[in-house]
Motif scaffolding. Structure first.
Motif, mmCIF file in Angstrom:
data_model
loop_
_atom_site.group_PDB
_atom_site.id
_atom_site.type_symbol
_atom_site.label_atom_id
_atom_site.label_comp_id
_atom_site.label_asym_id
_atom_site.label_seq_id
_atom_site.Cartn_x
_atom_site.Cartn_y
_atom_site.Cartn_z
ATOM 1 N N VAL A 190 0.845 -1.197 0.000
ATOM 2 C CA VAL A 190 0.000 0.000 0.000
ATOM 3 C C VAL A 190 0.876 1.242 0.000
ATOM 4 N N ALA A 191 1.896 1.247 0.865
ATOM 5 C CA ALA A 191 2.811 2.392 0.934
ATOM 6 C C ALA A 191 3.574 2.555 -0.379
ATOM 7 N N SER A 206 2.577 1.640 -3.340
ATOM 8 C CA SER A 206 1.640 2.109 -4.364
ATOM 9 C C SER A 206 1.359 3.601 -4.217
ATOM 10 N N ILE A 207 1.263 4.081 -2.990
ATOM 11 C CA ILE A 207 1.069 5.519 -2.753
ATOM 12 C C ILE A 207 2.253 6.306 -3.288
ATOM 13 N N SER A 215 -6.871 0.855 -7.723
ATOM 14 C CA SER A 215 -5.486 1.256 -7.472
ATOM 15 C C SER A 215 -4.771 0.186 -6.647
ATOM 16 N N THR A 247 -3.206 0.771 -3.990
ATOM 17 C CA THR A 247 -3.519 1.048 -2.592
ATOM 18 C C THR A 247 -4.767 0.294 -2.154
ATOM 19 N N TRP A 262 -4.182 -3.848 -2.352
ATOM 20 C CA TRP A 262 -3.475 -4.473 -1.236
ATOM 21 C C TRP A 262 -4.122 -4.161 0.109
ATOM 22 N N GLY A 263 -4.812 -3.028 0.190
ATOM 23 C CA GLY A 263 -5.542 -2.733 1.415
ATOM 24 C C GLY A 263 -6.642 -3.742 1.686
#
Length: 472
Positions: free
Chosen positions: A351-352, A354-355, A429, A431, A434-435
């Motif tokens: 997630v991190a 991807s951000i 996305s 994020t 995976w979230g």
């Protein structure tokens, strides 16, 4: 020499400590599993990438026997599929089905063939399937052979590991972690070998190498048969040669709890199961995989995971041995709860990443990949092998292979979940993608906590001091 009463109570294969403090049969089973997993992961590392890059492209997809109806079936389940999402969906379903077929393999072994014959037949079918993967036309028959072979092989081999130990032998969980470590070592080498062959000579060479690995595993298993424990004679036309155990009073409740935990385990494993589903495709698209000007195969990500996993499994074995000398060692369901919560943190690393990718426009650095694999493998090393130990110990003797297969159904359900999630890669996305994984795994951890407090006593181990193995 006439055996004493003590010798009769404790079979020789249970007191044997010739293999690093364990029965030598564990060594043969672990090395057999090493080569079976070499073949499986060597092929699985190529499966989604092969579909995306070659097999599902024009000029190839038309050659696959029976693929039209099969694709229509998949799109009825998941909607329209592109070559990218088609590869991820098939890999996810395949990665799940290899854990459903052991249910039937366990029943066949328990009631008809016996475990040894089932394992041998399964290994032969898997080898045939890997060789058939070398041809576009036989793609679907190859998958059928491999799935059938895994069904006969996997649960029955794992059950034989558990059978090496007496009911109260606390080495059992340690043995399954050693057994799992053999799997992880195989995964280090398998993608490097098959992925390297695929890059240099073509995907079909990689699949052929997987077939050779399975043949080696079969030879090792046959060589070690005399060190394995005896098993009840199966049913045949003349009836049962010797009495088979039946369910004892109270065992039905344990079976019911183990069945209810299956969907929870499925949620707990979605992060790890996605490694053989859409993760390789996602990594091929989003990771920065170049090294000294050369693009690395995304298949090597499985080797990275295996290297990390060997360290984390070994560290877990050492940690719990140390903990057991200073504190009371927790039971299996407690370890699984801890492992699930740790593993739920792993997708947050992606997630991190991807951000950061969305903010900078640059591909995700491999530091995020290493973080994901490290956290995931710490959690998984305290969930999967410990879960195998729980189902092996708590299962009634009458349903030994069958209950191991029931545990593996959790990975089948998890495979279906990750197959569905893989179809979302092109529409949400990274994020969000995976979230969702992290949230599902955290939910499983919460349910484990509830199960531990309400039904933990029924699953808790009971140690019979007379059943403890003594040094040979």
């Amino acid at each position: 020499m006439i055996p004493s009463n003590d010798d009769e109570a404790i079979p020789a294969y249970q007191t044997d400590r010739a293999f690093i403090g364990h029965p030598r049969g564990l060594g043969f089973l672990a090395f057999t599993e090493f080569w079976e997993r070499f073949s499986y992961y060597g092929m699985s590392a190529l499966l989604p990438l092969y579909g995306k890059d070659a097999l599902f492209q024009p000029g190839h997809i038309e050659r696959i026997w029976g693929f039209g109806p099969f694709r229509a079936f998949l799109e009825a389940l998941f909607g329209t599929l592109t070559p990218l999402t088609l590869g991820g969906a098939i890999a996810g379903i395949y990665g799940g089905l290899v854990y459903l077929t052991p249910l039937f393999g366990g029943l066949i072994a328990d009631r008809i063939t016996g475990r040894t014959h089932a394992v041998i037949a399964g290994a032969a079918l898997m080898a045939l399937g890997h060789f058939l993967m070398a041809f576009d036309q036989t793609y679907l028959p190859a998958l059928v052979c491999i799935l059938t072979g895994v069904g006969l092989f996997k649960g029955n081999l794992a059950t034989q590991v558990g059978d090496l130990y007496a009911a109260g032998d606390l080495r059992r969980a340690d043995a399954f972690q050693i057994y799992t470590m053999a799997i992880q070592i195989a995964v280090i080498f398998a993608p490097l070998v098959t992925g390297g062959l695929a890059q240099a000579l073509g995907y079909h060479w990689g699949f052929g190498a997987a077939g050779i690995g399975m043949v080696v595993g079969l030879v090792i298993y046959v060589a070690g048969l005399r060190w394995l424990p005896p098993e009840p004679a199966p049913e045949h036309e003349g009836g049962i040669v010797e009495p088979r155990p039946k369910l004892a009073p109270g065992e039905g409740k344990r079976v019911a709890i183990l069945l209810l935990l299956v969907p929870v385990i499925a949620l707990a494993f979605v992060g790890n199961q996605q490694l053989l589903g859409g993760y390789l495709i996602w990594g091929d698209l989003h990771y920065s995989l170049s090294f000294m000007g050369h693009k690395l195969s995304a298949a090597y990500l499985l080797s990275l995971d295996a290297i990390v996993s060997v360290v984390t499994i070994g560290g877990s074995v050492i940690f719990w041995r140390w903990w057991g000398t200073n504190h009371k060692e927790p039971d299996e369901i407690t370890k699984m709860t801890i492992g699930t919560f740790i593993a739920a943190l792993a997708p947050l690393a992606l997630v991190a990443g991807s951000i950061q990718e969305a903010a900078t426009g640059q591909k995700v650095g491999l530091v995020w990949a290493v973080s994901f694999h490290l956290i995931n493998d710490i959690g998984f090393s305290n969930a999967y092998p410990v879960g195998l130990a729980l189902y092996s110990r708590a299962a009634p003797k009458a349903l030994g292979s069958t209950m191991i297969a029931v545990f593996l159904i959790a990975l089948f359900l998890s495979g279906l979940i990750v197959a569905k999630l893989a179809t979302l890669m092109e529409v949400i996305s990274g994020t969000a993608f995976w979230g969702m994984h992290s949230a599902l795994m955290a939910l499983a951890g919460v349910i484990f906590l509830i199960a531990r407090s309400t039904a933990g006593r029924l699953l808790a181990p009971t140690v019979d001091p007379e059943a403890e193995p003594q040094p040979a």
